[in-house]
Design a protein around this motif. Structure first.
Motif, short mmCIF file in Angstrom:
data_model
loop_
_atom_site.label_atom_id
_atom_site.label_comp_id
_atom_site.label_asym_id
_atom_site.label_seq_id
_atom_site.Cartn_x
_atom_site.Cartn_y
_atom_site.Cartn_z
N ARG A 112 -11.59 6.41 4.86
CA ARG A 112 -11.12 5.67 3.69
C ARG A 112 -10.30 4.47 4.16
O ARG A 112 -9.15 4.59 4.57
N ALA A 113 -10.91 3.30 4.09
CA ALA A 113 -10.32 2.11 4.68
C ALA A 113 -8.97 1.76 4.06
O ALA A 113 -8.09 1.21 4.74
N TRP A 114 -8.77 2.08 2.78
CA TRP A 114 -7.51 1.70 2.14
C TRP A 114 -6.32 2.53 2.67
O TRP A 114 -5.18 2.24 2.36
N ARG A 115 -6.60 3.52 3.50
CA ARG A 115 -5.52 4.30 4.12
C ARG A 115 -5.34 3.96 5.59
O ARG A 115 -4.58 4.63 6.29
N ASP A 116 -5.99 2.92 6.07
CA ASP A 116 -5.78 2.48 7.45
C ASP A 116 -4.42 1.80 7.58
O ASP A 116 -3.91 1.21 6.62
N VAL A 117 -3.84 1.87 8.77
CA VAL A 117 -2.50 1.30 8.98
C VAL A 117 -2.46 -0.20 8.72
O VAL A 117 -1.38 -0.76 8.45
N THR A 118 -3.61 -0.87 8.82
CA THR A 118 -3.63 -2.32 8.60
C THR A 118 -3.62 -2.69 7.12
O THR A 118 -3.40 -3.85 6.79
N MET A 119 -3.90 -1.73 6.25
CA MET A 119 -3.85 -2.00 4.81
C MET A 119 -2.52 -1.52 4.26
O MET A 119 -2.16 -0.35 4.40
N LYS A 120 -1.83 -2.40 3.59
CA LYS A 120 -0.53 -2.06 3.02
C LYS A 120 -0.53 -2.40 1.54
O LYS A 120 -0.75 -3.54 1.15
N GLY A 121 -0.32 -1.38 0.71
CA GLY A 121 -0.25 -1.59 -0.73
C GLY A 121 -1.59 -1.85 -1.39
O GLY A 121 -1.63 -2.42 -2.49
N VAL A 122 -2.69 -1.42 -0.76
CA VAL A 122 -4.02 -1.63 -1.32
C VAL A 122 -4.51 -0.32 -1.94
O VAL A 122 -4.49 0.73 -1.31
N ASN A 123 -4.94 -0.38 -3.20
CA ASN A 123 -5.51 0.77 -3.89
C ASN A 123 -4.57 1.99 -3.83
O ASN A 123 -5.00 3.11 -3.58
N THR A 124 -3.29 1.76 -4.04
CA THR A 124 -2.34 2.87 -3.99
C THR A 124 -1.13 2.59 -4.85
O THR A 124 -0.75 1.44 -5.05
N ASP A 125 -0.52 3.67 -5.36
CA ASP A 125 0.76 3.54 -6.04
C ASP A 125 1.80 4.43 -5.37
O ASP A 125 2.87 4.68 -5.93
N LEU A 126 1.49 4.89 -4.17
CA LEU A 126 2.40 5.75 -3.43
C LEU A 126 3.28 4.92 -2.49
O LEU A 126 2.81 3.91 -1.93
N PRO A 127 4.51 5.32 -2.26
CA PRO A 127 5.42 4.52 -1.44
C PRO A 127 5.24 4.76 0.06
O PRO A 127 5.77 4.00 0.88
N ASP A 128 4.50 5.79 0.46
CA ASP A 128 4.40 6.16 1.86
C ASP A 128 3.54 5.19 2.65
O ASP A 128 2.56 4.65 2.15
N ASP A 129 3.92 5.01 3.93
CA ASP A 129 3.13 4.17 4.82
C ASP A 129 1.87 4.90 5.24
O ASP A 129 1.86 6.12 5.42
N ASN A 130 0.79 4.15 5.42
CA ASN A 130 -0.42 4.72 6.00
C ASN A 130 -0.17 5.06 7.46
O ASN A 130 0.61 4.38 8.14
N TRP A 131 -0.84 6.07 7.97
CA TRP A 131 -0.58 6.51 9.34
C TRP A 131 -1.80 6.43 10.26
O TRP A 131 -1.66 6.31 11.47
N ILE A 132 -3.01 6.47 9.70
CA ILE A 132 -4.19 6.60 10.54
C ILE A 132 -4.77 5.25 10.93
O ILE A 132 -4.64 4.27 10.19
#
Length: 552
Positions: A67-87
């Motif tokens: 799921r590309a929107w959870r890659d570390v290079t994507m920030k604030g894309v397709n999400t309303d959660l405050p947590d940083d992506n890790w993978i």
């Protein structure tokens, strides 16, 4: 994309939106919008891992939906959660041969998503290609195979009824450039979750046939490209006439055991060989308040993961896949559904080993090999060794090292498939040299600092993510030089690896990731650089990921 439990029509919002978005992008492009790849980012040496090798065992597939929107290079894309992506794509386990790049970018967030696509083309894709992994992209059947063509042909001033074979070919070229080659991918995956009518099937048959001349098993480059069909149902009308166009069928059976696998495999065996049928399961997606798949739940032997992975291996199916890799180990608890958390990927790593036939004996061998080399930089608790020895199945072995979740075990990043391949590299001379250096240091040799430095560099490399035969030979020679100099009281010896260029620097386990280079995976005393696959090394050493004895 897909997700079905019992009913073949129900889909999870996250996956479906991502696939449908592909169709929306195509339609938008027909009316003047364009997909911009943007400036390619420069590779960051500290972000790029080492280890080049062919993945898989040559006969069994294992695919992950990333799921590309959870890659570390994507920030604030397709999400309303405050947590940083890790993978990142550097975290993808070994034994995987296909990565499905799955993405949904809401309108207005394109700029925030662009860093991922830049890195995908400049860094991720070359790294994964060096490991022998193919990258594909999921496309919605209706949005791209049918409606996309209708829109495109209208822009040419024609109707579907007027379309020629040349028109379908031109559209296929457009689809491939838009979704595949523009970001450095190798293939496409058609996501079928609807019941199209005969008129729609007539269009998609033509589009798929045109695509198949360019990618997949019927193309001029069957080894370098891939064309997949994935579905959650047994409605075969869109597949029947074009079955030979695809490398394999990925069957989404989320929330189901091997009874469903057997039924679906029987349905598709009228069109394809069983070795081209690949069933798949899923992890819980964050924010999903509707679906409860429960595929990865302890006890392991009662889980869908164990059941389907075992069935796939026992019945010679094409392998297995998992969706939402980054959610490995997450549950349907309120806390898990509301947060992004790192994962040790234990369920995926175990499913890879199970579906590809790793024996319990080999799993324990890999775990002990890992603990042995890590012990030079991090003490191994006796309990960890004892738990490995007492394990009765693959999951228990992996859990003994990884723990049930992040920061719950000895290592967060242990990879059993990778580690088993490393057992083919003889480190006896190196470990003997380390032991000799330790003895000299304990005796208080004259040049303690230099020997300590040499020893530290060697054991740090040995405890890194991976290494090659050439690395081991170089480290052994360098440490022996330091030992000789220390014993003789000679001048400062050459540092380990100082005579080599573009070599992977010593690093922490899965932390320092040197830039990918063409490594020498075997050393015969010559300077000829060769790149061997993990599978080849294992064959040469007489070690196989397949069962030496029956799997656990």
């Amino acid at each position: 994309m897909h997700c079905s439990q019992g009913s073949e029509g129900r889909s999870s919002i996250g996956r479906k939106l991502a696939a449908v978005a592909a169709g929306m992008v195509t339609t938008a492009m027909m009316v003047g919008c364009s997909l911009t790849v943007g400036t390619v980012a420069n590779a960051q040496e500290e972000d790029s891992p080492v280890v080049e090798s062919q993945e898989g065992n040559g006969s069994k597939h294992f695919m992950v939906y990333y799921r590309a929107w959870r890659d570390v290079t994507m920030k604030g894309v397709n999400t309303d959660l405050p947590d940083d992506n890790w993978i990142s794509m550097y975290d993808i386990p070994y034994g995987i041969d296909v990565v499905n790049v799955f993405s949904y970018v809401p309108s207005g967030q394109e700029a925030a998503a662009q860093p991922f696509y830049d890195k995908l083309k400049s860094d991720y894709a070359p790294y994964l290609h060096a490991r022998g992994i193919k990258l594909v992209r999921g496309l919605d059947y209706g949005g791209v195979m049918v409606n996309g063509f209708k829109t495109w042909i209208a822009q040419q001033g024609k109707s579907v009824d007027d379309a020629t074979e040349s028109d379908y070919g031109a559209y296929a070229d457009h689809v491939i450039e838009t979704y595949m080659t523009s970001v450095g991918l190798d293939g496409l995956d058609i996501d079928m979750e609807t019941h199209p009518d005969a008129a729609q099937v007539a269009i998609s048959d033509q589009v798929i046939t045109a695509l198949a001349k360019r990618i997949g098993p019927k193309s001029d480059n069957p080894e370098g490209t891939m064309f997949l069909y994935d579905t959650n149902g047994s409605y075969t009308a869109p597949f029947a006439n074009v079955a030979d166009c695809f490398d394999y069928v990925a069957y989404q059976q989320y929330g189901s055991d091997s009874n469903r696998t057997a039924k679906a495999a029987a349905t598709y065996e009228q069109f394809i060989d069983s070795t081209k049928f690949v069933p798949g399961l899923t992890f819980p997606e964050e924010g999903d308040m509707n679906n409860r798949w429960n595929d990865a739940t302890e006890p392991y032997l009662d889980s869908h993961f164990y059941d389907v992975a075992s069935y796939s291996y026992d019945h010679n199916l094409g392998g297995m896949f998992v969706y939402a890799l980054d959610r490995d180990g997450r549950t349907y608890s309120d806390d898990d559904l509301a947060h992004i958390k790192p994962s040790n990927l234990i369920w995926t790593k175990t499913a890879i080993a199970q579906s590809q036939g790793m024996s319990l004996e080999n799993a324990k061998q890999a775990a002990n090999h890992f603990l042995d080399r890590m012990s030079y930089t991090k003490d191994v608790p006796a309990e960890t060794r004892q738990t490995v020895a007492a394990a009765t199945n693959l999951y228990e072995v992996n859990k003994a090292v990884l723990g049930a979740d992040w920061n719950d075990g000895y290592s967060n990043t242990y990879d059993p498939t990778l580690e088993l391949s490393l057992t083919s590299i003889d480190t006896t001379a190196l470990t003997n040299a380390i032991d000799k250096a330790d003895a000299l240091l304990a005796d208080g040799v004259t040049d303690t600092d230099m020997l300590t430095e040499a020893r530290s560099a060697v054991v740090t490399g040995l405890a890194g993510k991976a290494y090659t035969e050439a690395d081991v030979a170089s480290w052994t020679a360098s440490l022996n030089t330091a030992i000789t100099a220390a014993m003789a009281g000679n001048s400062k010896p050459q540092k380990p690896g100082a005579d080599e260029t573009n070599k992977p620097g010593p690093g922490q386990e899965s932390v320092d990731r040197p830039k990918v280079t063409t490594g020498r995976l075997a050393s015969t005393g010559s300077d000829v650089a060769v790149v061997l696959s993990v599978a080849t090394m294992m064959v040469l050493a007489g070690i196989s990921v397949f069962a030496v004895r029956r799997r656990g």
